[in-house]
Design a protein around this motif. Structure first.
Motif, PDB file in Angstrom:
ATOM      1  N   VAL A 257       0.805  -1.213   0.000  1.00  0.00           N
ATOM      2  CA  VAL A 257       0.000   0.000   0.000  1.00  0.00           C
ATOM      3  C   VAL A 257       0.843   1.269   0.000  1.00  0.00           C
ATOM      4  N   ALA A 258       2.105   1.202   0.412  1.00  0.00           N
ATOM      5  CA  ALA A 258       2.925   2.407   0.530  1.00  0.00           C
ATOM      6  C   ALA A 258       3.077   3.155  -0.803  1.00  0.00           C
ATOM      7  N   PRO A 259       3.428   2.499  -1.918  1.00  0.00           N
ATOM      8  CA  PRO A 259       3.530   3.240  -3.182  1.00  0.00           C
ATOM      9  C   PRO A 259       2.210   3.871  -3.608  1.00  0.00           C
ATOM     10  N   VAL A 260       1.099   3.229  -3.308  1.00  0.00           N
ATOM     11  CA  VAL A 260      -0.208   3.794  -3.656  1.00  0.00           C
ATOM     12  C   VAL A 260      -0.462   5.088  -2.883  1.00  0.00           C
ATOM     13  N   ILE A 261      -0.113   5.098  -1.610  1.00  0.00           N
ATOM     14  CA  ILE A 261      -0.296   6.300  -0.795  1.00  0.00           C
ATOM     15  C   ILE A 261       0.541   7.453  -1.342  1.00  0.00           C
ATOM     16  N   VAL A 262       1.771   7.161  -1.733  1.00  0.00           N
ATOM     17  CA  VAL A 262       2.646   8.210  -2.267  1.00  0.00           C
ATOM     18  C   VAL A 262       2.074   8.795  -3.550  1.00  0.00           C
ATOM     19  N   VAL A 263       1.684   7.928  -4.480  1.00  0.00           N
ATOM     20  CA  VAL A 263       1.154   8.404  -5.758  1.00  0.00           C
ATOM     21  C   VAL A 263      -0.150   9.164  -5.565  1.00  0.00           C
ATOM     22  N   ALA A 264      -1.021   8.685  -4.680  1.00  0.00           N
ATOM     23  CA  ALA A 264      -2.298   9.358  -4.448  1.00  0.00           C
ATOM     24  C   ALA A 264      -2.089  10.733  -3.823  1.00  0.00           C
ATOM     25  N   THR A 265      -1.116  10.865  -2.933  1.00  0.00           N
ATOM     26  CA  THR A 265      -0.865  12.159  -2.297  1.00  0.00           C
ATOM     27  C   THR A 265      -0.396  13.186  -3.309  1.00  0.00           C
ATOM     28  N   ILE A 266       0.513  12.770  -4.169  1.00  0.00           N
ATOM     29  CA  ILE A 266       0.984  13.695  -5.205  1.00  0.00           C
ATOM     30  C   ILE A 266      -0.123  13.996  -6.212  1.00  0.00           C
ATOM     31  N   ALA A 267      -0.922  12.987  -6.546  1.00  0.00           N
ATOM     32  CA  ALA A 267      -1.998  13.181  -7.528  1.00  0.00           C
ATOM     33  C   ALA A 267      -3.058  14.139  -7.024  1.00  0.00           C
ATOM     34  N   LEU A 268      -3.228  14.249  -5.705  1.00  0.00           N
ATOM     35  CA  LEU A 268      -4.257  15.133  -5.170  1.00  0.00           C
ATOM     36  C   LEU A 268      -4.022  16.570  -5.626  1.00  0.00           C
ATOM     37  N   GLY A 269      -2.784  17.032  -5.531  1.00  0.00           N
ATOM     38  CA  GLY A 269      -2.487  18.377  -6.009  1.00  0.00           C
ATOM     39  C   GLY A 269      -2.708  18.510  -7.505  1.00  0.00           C
ATOM     40  N   THR A 270      -2.372  17.462  -8.248  1.00  0.00           N
ATOM     41  CA  THR A 270      -2.585  17.491  -9.698  1.00  0.00           C
ATOM     42  C   THR A 270      -4.067  17.569 -10.038  1.00  0.00           C
ATOM     43  N   TYR A 271      -4.902  16.871  -9.284  1.00  0.00           N
ATOM     44  CA  TYR A 271      -6.342  16.898  -9.546  1.00  0.00           C
ATOM     45  C   TYR A 271      -6.938  18.279  -9.243  1.00  0.00           C
ATOM     46  N   ILE A 272      -6.432  18.952  -8.229  1.00  0.00           N
ATOM     47  CA  ILE A 272      -6.908  20.315  -7.947  1.00  0.00           C
ATOM     48  C   ILE A 272      -6.562  21.235  -9.110  1.00  0.00           C
ATOM     49  N   ALA A 273      -5.345  21.111  -9.637  1.00  0.00           N
ATOM     50  CA  ALA A 273      -4.963  21.925 -10.797  1.00  0.00           C
ATOM     51  C   ALA A 273      -5.793  21.554 -12.025  1.00  0.00           C
ATOM     52  N   LEU A 274      -6.124  20.270 -12.189  1.00  0.00           N
ATOM     53  CA  LEU A 274      -6.947  19.851 -13.326  1.00  0.00           C
ATOM     54  C   LEU A 274      -8.350  20.433 -13.225  1.00  0.00           C
ATOM     55  N   GLU A 275      -8.915  20.448 -12.025  1.00  0.00           N
ATOM     56  CA  GLU A 275     -10.240  21.061 -11.855  1.00  0.00           C
ATOM     57  C   GLU A 275     -10.208  22.529 -12.239  1.00  0.00           C
ATOM     58  N   ALA A 276      -9.167  23.244 -11.819  1.00  0.00           N
ATOM     59  CA  ALA A 276      -9.058  24.660 -12.168  1.00  0.00           C
ATOM     60  C   ALA A 276      -8.912  24.842 -13.680  1.00  0.00           C
ATOM     61  N   THR A 277      -8.173  23.951 -14.322  1.00  0.00           N
ATOM     62  CA  THR A 277      -8.009  24.041 -15.773  1.00  0.00           C
ATOM     63  C   THR A 277      -9.338  23.830 -16.496  1.00  0.00           C
ATOM     64  N   LEU A 278     -10.084  22.817 -16.083  1.00  0.00           N
ATOM     65  CA  LEU A 278     -11.385  22.564 -16.720  1.00  0.00           C
ATOM     66  C   LEU A 278     -12.364  23.700 -16.453  1.00  0.00           C
ATOM     67  N   SER A 279     -12.339  24.249 -15.229  1.00  0.00           N
ATOM     68  CA  SER A 279     -13.217  25.386 -14.922  1.00  0.00           C
ATOM     69  C   SER A 279     -12.808  26.616 -15.722  1.00  0.00           C
ATOM     70  N   PHE A 280     -11.524  26.812 -15.933  1.00  0.00           N
ATOM     71  CA  PHE A 280     -11.038  27.924 -16.747  1.00  0.00           C
ATOM     72  C   PHE A 280     -11.548  27.815 -18.179  1.00  0.00           C
ATOM     73  N   LEU A 281     -11.625  26.587 -18.678  1.00  0.00           N
ATOM     74  CA  LEU A 281     -12.110  26.364 -20.049  1.00  0.00           C
ATOM     75  C   LEU A 281     -13.627  26.383 -20.147  1.00  0.00           C
ATOM     76  N   GLY A 282     -14.316  26.463 -19.014  1.00  0.00           N
ATOM     77  CA  GLY A 282     -15.766  26.587 -19.023  1.00  0.00           C
ATOM     78  C   GLY A 282     -16.521  25.283 -18.995  1.00  0.00           C
ATOM     79  N   VAL A 283     -15.828  24.148 -18.764  1.00  0.00           N
ATOM     80  CA  VAL A 283     -16.515  22.855 -18.748  1.00  0.00           C
ATOM     81  C   VAL A 283     -16.422  22.179 -17.383  1.00  0.00           C
TER      82      VAL A 283
END
Length: 340
Positions: A257-283
């Motif tokens: 489970v340790a590698p999954v926790i590491v990847v998920a923690t880093i991905a959380l910040g990426t998902y926040i940026a992805l939400e902002a990108t999609l909202s910026f594009l209007g979708v």
């Protein structure tokens, strides 16, 4: 010289009294063998002989998680990022802690005005308070990031873990399905998938991110499970008759489970940026939802006339993404002994 086996005899059959008595019956042999398998399990997960890491209670080596926590507490990057994330989560749950201004209450007479008493960040094009919208925007962005990360980690860990443990046609099917999702451009997929959604809630965005995010975590989980199930303690437990459920939950999952926790923690910040990108594009998120991506989109055309409209939501987004990525890097360093 004394009798064989006596206190003065050089031919003592057992140096350890526990070896002098063998368990009788199938039940005793099974209990002893399972105890040996669990001992191998603990030895595999506990680091030994590492310099600078004091032993645990009773002089025993620290477990992987105890050792990781010991390393994290001494890492200033983890301390700073954890405190910052805790503050952001508090603001997301309780924005009234920082402001009582309604982010949807606007005054067109104050459109694009700069900083004023009681309004430190100024006003946007509609005359809404930029400070209030920046504070309240944390809720939607962090909710999307946390919910999408939890969903992608849960789905990816389940599918990837089962595929890696059992193998066969299920593993091949998962690998080919993941390859299909890896081939879909994220932004293009968001434009196609979310353009037909009329909901103004965060859940369509969360569902889309989970849909495209689970293959990455599934691949990490699959590789970790394949590595863990080849260890000696797993093979010993299997040879002693342990079922697949016990092997997966008791021996394989805790060590994969340790590698999954590491990847998920880093991905959380990426998902926040992805939400902002999609909202910026209007979708992505849409008004009346308050989001940093929406505010950045509205401020972009006015960047020359009123740069404060863009500065504060973009700064809050950057700090949040950076905090989660720093946290993920610190957790990765603590859980991977090779990086210490």
């Amino acid at each position: 010289m004394g009798e064989p086996g006596g206190p003065h005899s050089p031919y003592r059959p057992y140096d350890d009294p526990r070896e002098a008595v063998a368990p009788t019956g199938a039940g005793g042999a099974m209990d002893l063998a399972m105890s040996e398998a669990e001992t191998l399990d603990r030895r595999e997960t506990e680091p030994t002989g590492e310099e600078g890491v004091p032993p645990g209670p009773g002089g025993r080596p620290r477990s992987l998680w105890t050792d990781a926590w010991h390393q994290l507490r001494r890492n200033p990057v983890f301390v700073v990022s954890a405190l910052l994330i805790a503050f952001l989560l508090l603001v997301a749950v309780w924005p009234q802690l920082l402001t009582d201004t309604d982010p949807l209450r606007c005054d067109l007479d104050r459109s694009q005005e700069g900083s004023a008493p009681g309004h430190p960040f100024g006003f946007d094009t509609q005359g809404c308070d930029v400070y209030a919208r920046t504070v309240h925007g944390a809720r939607a962005s962090i909710t999307v990031g946390v919910a999408a990360t939890f969903g992608a980690a849960l789905l990816g860990s389940l599918l990837g873990g089962l595929a890696g443990f059992f193998g066969g046609w299920g593993d091949a099917l998962l690998s080919r399905t993941a390859d299909v999702f890896f081939g879909i451009p994220v932004v293009l997929g968001g434009l196609v998938f979310l353009s037909v959604v009329t909901s103004t809630t965060v859940w369509p965005v969360v569902g889309f991110i989970v849909l495209l995010g689970w293959p990455q975590i599934a691949r990490i989980a699959r590789g970790s499970v394949i590595t863990a199930k080849q260890h000696d303690y797993v093979q010993a437990a299997r040879s002693l008759g342990a079922g697949s459920g016990r092997l997966m939950l008791r021996h394989v999952a805790p060590n994969a489970v340790a590698p999954v926790i590491v990847v998920a923690t880093i991905a959380l910040g990426t998902y926040i940026a992805l939400e902002a990108t999609l909202s910026f594009l209007g979708v992505g998120l849409r008004p009346p939802t308050v989001s940093w991506g929406i505010d950045i989109s509205n401020a972009a055309p006015q960047i020359r006339n009123a740069p404060h409209m863009l500065l504060w939501p973009a700064g809050a987004l950057s700090v949040t993404v950076l905090a989660f990525i720093m946290l993920g890097d610190a957790v990765r360093d603590a859980l991977d002994p090779k990086l210490r």
